[in-house]
Design a protein around this motif. Structure first.
Motif, PDB file in Angstrom:
ATOM      1  N   VAL A  56      -0.270 -41.247   7.227  1.00  0.00           N
ATOM      2  CA  VAL A  56       0.340 -39.921   7.077  1.00  0.00           C
ATOM      3  C   VAL A  56       0.743 -39.376   8.443  1.00  0.00           C
ATOM      4  CG1 VAL A  56      -1.008 -39.386   5.013  1.00  0.00           C
ATOM      5  CG2 VAL A  56      -1.886 -38.717   7.258  1.00  0.00           C
ATOM      6  N   THR A  57       1.651 -38.407   8.426  1.00  0.00           N
ATOM      7  CA  THR A  57       2.111 -37.793   9.668  1.00  0.00           C
ATOM      8  C   THR A  57       1.059 -36.810  10.187  1.00  0.00           C
ATOM      9  OG1 THR A  57       3.280 -36.179   8.321  1.00  0.00           O
ATOM     10  CG2 THR A  57       4.571 -37.981   9.233  1.00  0.00           C
ATOM     11  N   PRO A  58       0.932 -36.681  11.516  1.00  0.00           N
ATOM     12  CA  PRO A  58      -0.010 -35.717  12.089  1.00  0.00           C
ATOM     13  C   PRO A  58       0.368 -34.294  11.688  1.00  0.00           C
ATOM     14  CG  PRO A  58       0.770 -37.268  13.754  1.00  0.00           C
ATOM     15  CD  PRO A  58       1.618 -37.473  12.552  1.00  0.00           C
ATOM     16  N   GLY A  59      -0.657 -33.446  11.491  1.00  0.00           N
ATOM     17  CA  GLY A  59      -0.384 -32.054  11.150  1.00  0.00           C
ATOM     18  C   GLY A  59      -1.550 -31.450  10.387  1.00  0.00           C
ATOM     19  N   ILE A  60      -1.356 -30.275   9.812  1.00  0.00           N
ATOM     20  CA  ILE A  60      -2.391 -29.639   8.993  1.00  0.00           C
ATOM     21  C   ILE A  60      -1.838 -29.398   7.599  1.00  0.00           C
ATOM     22  CG2 ILE A  60      -3.476 -28.536  11.001  1.00  0.00           C
ATOM     23  CD1 ILE A  60      -2.315 -25.857   9.945  1.00  0.00           C
ATOM     24  N   ASP A  61      -2.717 -29.560   6.600  1.00  0.00           N
ATOM     25  CA  ASP A  61      -2.293 -29.370   5.220  1.00  0.00           C
ATOM     26  C   ASP A  61      -3.052 -28.235   4.537  1.00  0.00           C
ATOM     27  OD1 ASP A  61      -4.855 -30.387   4.574  1.00  0.00           O
ATOM     28  OD2 ASP A  61      -4.079 -32.433   4.578  1.00  0.00           O
ATOM     29  N   ASN A  62      -3.869 -27.511   5.304  1.00  0.00           N
ATOM     30  CA  ASN A  62      -4.715 -26.480   4.691  1.00  0.00           C
ATOM     31  C   ASN A  62      -4.634 -25.164   5.448  1.00  0.00           C
ATOM     32  OD1 ASN A  62      -6.015 -27.405   6.978  1.00  0.00           O
ATOM     33  ND2 ASN A  62      -8.065 -27.395   6.064  1.00  0.00           N
ATOM     34  N   ALA A  63      -3.418 -24.744   5.761  1.00  0.00           N
ATOM     35  CA  ALA A  63      -3.246 -23.498   6.509  1.00  0.00           C
ATOM     36  C   ALA A  63      -3.830 -22.305   5.753  1.00  0.00           C
ATOM     37  CB  ALA A  63      -1.762 -23.266   6.791  1.00  0.00           C
ATOM     38  N   THR A  64      -3.723 -22.297   4.449  1.00  0.00           N
ATOM     39  CA  THR A  64      -4.270 -21.168   3.673  1.00  0.00           C
ATOM     40  C   THR A  64      -5.803 -21.147   3.760  1.00  0.00           C
ATOM     41  OG1 THR A  64      -4.002 -22.614   1.739  1.00  0.00           O
ATOM     42  CG2 THR A  64      -2.364 -20.879   2.060  1.00  0.00           C
ATOM     43  N   ALA A  65      -6.430 -22.342   3.688  1.00  0.00           N
ATOM     44  CA  ALA A  65      -7.894 -22.392   3.807  1.00  0.00           C
ATOM     45  C   ALA A  65      -8.341 -21.918   5.181  1.00  0.00           C
ATOM     46  CB  ALA A  65      -8.383 -23.812   3.533  1.00  0.00           C
ATOM     47  N   LEU A  66      -7.655 -22.362   6.213  1.00  0.00           N
ATOM     48  CA  LEU A  66      -7.995 -21.943   7.576  1.00  0.00           C
ATOM     49  C   LEU A  66      -7.811 -20.433   7.739  1.00  0.00           C
ATOM     50  CD1 LEU A  66      -6.323 -24.854   9.590  1.00  0.00           C
ATOM     51  CD2 LEU A  66      -8.761 -24.552   9.073  1.00  0.00           C
ATOM     52  N   THR A  67      -6.774 -19.902   7.104  1.00  0.00           N
ATOM     53  CA  THR A  67      -6.541 -18.451   7.151  1.00  0.00           C
ATOM     54  C   THR A  67      -7.677 -17.698   6.467  1.00  0.00           C
ATOM     55  OG1 THR A  67      -4.149 -18.819   7.138  1.00  0.00           O
ATOM     56  CG2 THR A  67      -4.915 -16.623   6.538  1.00  0.00           C
ATOM     57  N   LEU A  68      -8.091 -18.195   5.304  1.00  0.00           N
ATOM     58  CA  LEU A  68      -9.178 -17.545   4.570  1.00  0.00           C
ATOM     59  C   LEU A  68     -10.476 -17.567   5.369  1.00  0.00           C
ATOM     60  CD1 LEU A  68      -9.937 -16.240   1.824  1.00  0.00           C
ATOM     61  CD2 LEU A  68     -10.653 -18.524   1.079  1.00  0.00           C
ATOM     62  N   LEU A  69     -10.730 -18.682   6.054  1.00  0.00           N
ATOM     63  CA  LEU A  69     -11.990 -18.821   6.795  1.00  0.00           C
ATOM     64  C   LEU A  69     -12.041 -17.938   8.038  1.00  0.00           C
ATOM     65  CD1 LEU A  69     -12.534 -22.669   6.427  1.00  0.00           C
ATOM     66  CD2 LEU A  69     -13.897 -20.832   5.394  1.00  0.00           C
ATOM     67  N   LYS A  70     -10.898 -17.444   8.484  1.00  0.00           N
ATOM     68  CA  LYS A  70     -10.933 -16.478   9.589  1.00  0.00           C
ATOM     69  C   LYS A  70     -11.613 -15.187   9.140  1.00  0.00           C
ATOM     70  CE  LYS A  70      -6.800 -17.933  12.136  1.00  0.00           C
ATOM     71  NZ  LYS A  70      -5.434 -17.520  12.577  1.00  0.00           N
TER      72      LYS A  70
END
Length: 935
Positions: free
Chosen positions: A174-188
């Protein structure tokens, strides 16, 4: 579908009406009990109707959107004309709804239609509803058989974030990157399990805190899924944008030479994607809002996750066709879809092991070691991708047809996403491979499926019982050209009317949703309006062959003979003709990247810019006078009369070629070896008469008695050309010359060539005839002269099959200016900004965002002014110059505007200077004079 009868392989026994077979094992797979409701439009709707009927399915219904009535004025759509029962046509406002609430309403409406009318299955084609997990799950819950992947597969494979996680677990690159921006946002906001549990209680989410995953990010995903189910938001778009901006900044530091791609998890078909240039991290928030607005996931409770991925700059876009029944999964070869623009595919080419091995054998036979190495790597890469696709299909329980999409960078490949639906280009695959289903107890007891739509119905009806099939080769290669409603710069062009379309020729496969069907009573072509409510696709043109070269040659011939006329009609037919011939002239095994088309268009724009500056009539007069002045007194009068006779013979095709830059690109590409530049002058390597014959043929202007004169060579010109061909045909039998240069050398000598049995007088007559036939032909040299002036042939295929793109063609400013050369902006008053295209007007980024500009605002060149939605694509319009808004002339967002309509009344900062007709004429004559020196 037209002219496909010849595709039936006589070695394959295929009968879609399986219930009529004598074998008890085969008969169990009969599908006549299926009663499908088709909830999509376009070519796939007509194809589905045809395939279902061939399978013995009779109870078929279709949805008809209110917007469908736009495209057929005073006539029934072809799909309606082939529907025998008008009660099986069900009307809805649209197919998907504009937001989550409307989508839910439409889903319930579809379920109601199915229940009330006896349908037991749903077919959604390649519309976005086909991979909407909510819709599929609702159909399943209602007891309807969805003809496509089940909701579990759509969730695990169709959502781009879930698919990426599954790929990592199954060993798929798979290509490098993030697939869980919403989860990371929630965890802030809620940084641990205790905070997430408290959130569940506070929002009364349908989730037991005790079942939260031990991994924190996975637990956040569970909470988010519950919030989507309840229809509440746990984060804001601003917060999500901040997270994504941070991720973009990190990736920019790690990979400073790469751009970053943002993708909505529910996007597809080019929608919901943006690429951030190097140093543009500060625009990430703006892009996120554009993306969410485009895929209509701005509502409360919508999953707004956006993937952040490294953009592979030398990308080839390849995809693998996958099919499975929930237990077994297998691949059916690949497709190269790199020839695309704005994420919209244009020309799609099959990639099969059989074809690659044939190309490899040819490269080895020619001693081309570089090409051999490339092809060997391609074979290895394709084998890897096919293996990964099959494994991924099994991992997500694929129980229908889907597409495993990859990007390929030389010897590396990366999984992008799986499209859990049949795709527009599915026929590229099914023309190469069929599926042979055999009785496990008797291999001779079998049936063969040649249609992927048929395979989808079989899997929906009998999936668990179907044994894993073997793929059976039909053709080594196939090519598909998407005929779109776009202008010469490939910008969407809605509103045109197709008033005539020639019938498909032998060897052409045309999927056009039935547009080409004539009225069954009067045999009159039914006019078709290209409505902006839908995507720009009009039809799919396909060809097949034993080699890729066969396919390209057949495609070129198909387009050459295609005639389409209409009011305000703009299509990419000429673009395809030029592009296909570019590859024929270069190397059909070339490996273009997804960044090829824009530089190619820019090069074509440069051709047009030069062509616009040539006054062909003035050039003809000047060249004619030169030839007359060079003749002796006795021959001058005769030569003047000859040139007068040849005026239209030479100028008519040249004028057309100079007016149509895509045709000019194609003709130059296949004739790049027909001339040599010697001391700054064009010297032909081939007889100009033969090139002229070929030019008329290339332009589909061959002489046909009784045909309209406007579309063919005129009769007296044809007679001259026939006489010239006959003369040189006979001359070639007389002269022992190896090539055109040698022929010219011999003809310039007054002495009769040795071995030629002609008297001196007869030889003089031959020389005079030669001079007469060649007179005026120097005007044809303007064509290669244009190529030389623009450096057109510097865009070329390298030995390793990559394409060498001159740096200038990657210049954004040049690309923008050449797009305007190809399609000049509408003429506007100096105090107006007018719409460059029709569509739906939006004055702001999202419904909650402020207007881009209001009355009294000052704007600078390059500032965004408004958005126009054309054929499902959102196009932001930027200011061409600076000025002040005096009045906004469009009442509100959502208004339909037309091309050339004033949008703003403005006061420009600087006075706009327009050339006078006299200045234009003088400029063209000056430019023409420069070309005359090369001719």
């Amino acid at each position: 579908m037209s002219n496909e009868h010849y595709l039936r392989n006589p070695l394959i026994h295929s009968d879609r009406q399986l219930g009529r077979q004598s074998s008890a094992w085969v008969s169990q797979f009969d599908c006549s009990h299926m009663r499908p409701l088709i909830i999509c439009r376009g070519p796939i709707r007509k194809e589905a109707i045809d395939v279902f009927r061939e399978m013995g399915i009779r109870h078929i219904g279709i949805l008809l959107s209110e917007k469908d009535s736009i495209v057929y004025q005073n006539a029934l759509a072809p799909e309606l004309r082939v529907m025998p029962d008008p009660e099986r046509i069900h009307r809805v406002p649209d197919y998907t709804g504009a937001n989550k609430e409307e989508r839910d309403q439409r889903i319930q409406q579809i379920i109601g239609i199915a229940r009330d009318n006896g349908y037991n299955s749903i077919f959604a084609g390649y519309g976005f509803m086909a991979e909407d997990e909510t819709m599929v799950a609702a159909m399943e819950a209602a007891g309807l058989n969805f003809i496509g992947p089940c909701s579990r597969t759509v969730h695990d494979a169709g959502l781009k974030d879930e698919a990426k996680r599954t790929a990592l677990k199954t060993g798929v690159s798979v290509t490098p990157g993030i697939d869980n921006a919403t989860a990371l946002t929630l965890l802030k906001r809620h940084p641990d399990h205790a905070a997430l549990a408290a959130l569940i209680a506070a929002e009364s989410l349908p989730l037991d805190p005790e079942t939260l995953d031990a991994e924190l990010e996975a637990a956040a995903d569970q909470v988010l899924a519950a919030s989507y189910s309840k229809g509440v938001d746990l984060y804001t778009v601003d917060e999500l944008s901040e997270t994504i901006t941070e991720a973009v900044l990190r990736m920019s530091e790690q990979y400073p030479s790469n751009r970053v791609r943002l993708k909505a998890i529910s996007g597809g078909g080019g929608k919901g994607q943006r690429i951030l240039g190097i140093g543009e991290a500060d625009r990430a928030g703006e892009m996120v809002r554009e993306i969410l607005n485009e895929v209509k996931t701005t509502g409360v409770g919508d999953n707004k996750n956006v993937l952040v991925e490294l953009n592979i700059e030398t990308t080839r876009h390849q995809e693998i066709q996958v099919i499975g029944n929930g237990i077994w999964s297998m691949s059916l070869g690949g497709r190269d879809c790199s020839l695309q623009m704005h994420e919209q595919k244009l020309l799609e080419v099959s990639v099969t092991l059989e074809s690659l091995h044939l190309a490899l054998e040819e490269a080895k036979a020619q001693g081309n070691e570089t090409e051999t190495a490339v092809l060997e790597q391609d074979i290895h890469t394709l084998s890897q991708m096919e293996d990964e696709a099959a494994r991924f299909g099994e991992a997500v329980g694929l129980d229908s047809v889907s597409t495993f999409e990859c990007i390929v960078d030389r010897d590396k490949h990366f999984f992008m996403e799986m499209n859990t639906r049949i795709q527009v280009e599915h026929r590229v695959t099914e023309l190469c491979y069929a599926l042979r289903f055999a009785n496990p107890n008797d291999s001779e007891d079998h049936f063969v499926v040649e249609s992927l739509v048929e395979a989808m119905v079989l899997l929906a009806a009998h999936g668990a019982k179907l044994p894993k099939p073997h793929r059976v080769q039909r053709y080594n290669d196939s090519v598909e050209a998407r005929l779109n409603a776009t202008n010469q710069a490939l910008q969407p062009s809605a509103g045109g009317i197709i008033e005539y379309w020639s019938d498909a020729i032998d060897g052409e496969i045309r999927d056009d949703q039935g547009i080409s069907l004539h009225n069954p009573d009067t045999d009159v072509f039914m006019k078709y309006t290209l409505a902006g409510a839908y995507d720009s696709n009009i039809a799919l043109l396909l060809t097949v062959g034993g080699t890729r070269l066969d396919c390209y040659q057949r495609m070129a011939e198909t387009i050459r003979q295609t005639q389409m006329r209409g009011k305000d009609l703009a299509t990419n037919l000429e673009f395809h003709y030029g592009l296909v011939n570019w590859f024929l002239g270069q190397n059909i095994n070339a490996r273009p990247t997804t960044r090829f088309i824009v530089p190619y268009l820019t090069a074509v724009g440069e051709l047009k810019r030069e062509a616009l500056d040539i006054d062909l009539e003035h050039a003809w007069k000047q060249l004619s006078q030169r030839e007359i002045d060079a003749a002796d007194d006795a021959g001058a009068k005769s030569l003047a009369a000859t040139l007068d006779l040849k005026h239209t013979l030479l100028l008519r095709p040249l004028e057309l070629l100079l007016e149509e830059p895509h045709l000019l690109s194609g003709w130059l590409s296949i004739h790049s070896d027909s001339y040599t530049m010697i001391n700054g002058h064009v010297s032909w390597n081939d007889n100009p008469i033969e090139l002229l014959v070929d030019l008329y043929h290339f332009l589909n202007m061959d002489y046909l008695p009784g045909a309209p004169a406007a579309g063919m060579i005129w009769e007296h010109d044809h007679d001259i050309l026939q006489d010239a061909q006959a003369f040189y045909s006979k001359l070639n039998t007389l002269l022992p010359a190896e090539d055109w240069l040698a022929t010219q050398t011999q003809l310039s000598d007054d002495a009769v060539p040795e071995g030629v049995e002609l008297s001196k007088q007869e030889w003089a007559t031959v020389q005079a005839a030669h001079r007469g036939y060649q007179s005026g032909c120097s005007i044809m040299s303007v064509l290669p002269a244009i190529a030389e002036a623009t450096g057109f042939f510097a865009l070329t295929v390298n030995d390793d099959l990559t394409i060498d793109i001159p740096e200038r063609l990657n210049d954004p400013d040049l690309q923008s200016s050449m797009a305007k050369v190809l399609v000049p902006p509408p003429v506007a008053k100096s105090d107006e900004i007018i719409a460059a295209s029709g569509g739906m007007f939006y004055g702001r980024e999202t419904p909650e965002s402020p207007l881009y500009v209001e009355k009294g605002d000052h704007f600078d060149a390059g500032d965004p002014l408004y958005i126009v939605e054309v054929m499902k694509m959102f196009n932001k319009v930027y200011a061409p110059f600076s000025g002040t808004i005096e009045e906004v002339l469009v009442d509100s967002d959502g208004m339909i505007i037309s091309k050339g309509q004033p949008v703003f009344r403005i006061t420009p900062d600087e006075k706009i200077v327009v050339e006078s007709p006299q200045e234009v004429a003088e400029r063209r004559r000056s430019a023409t004079a420069r070309y005359l020196d090369q001719l």
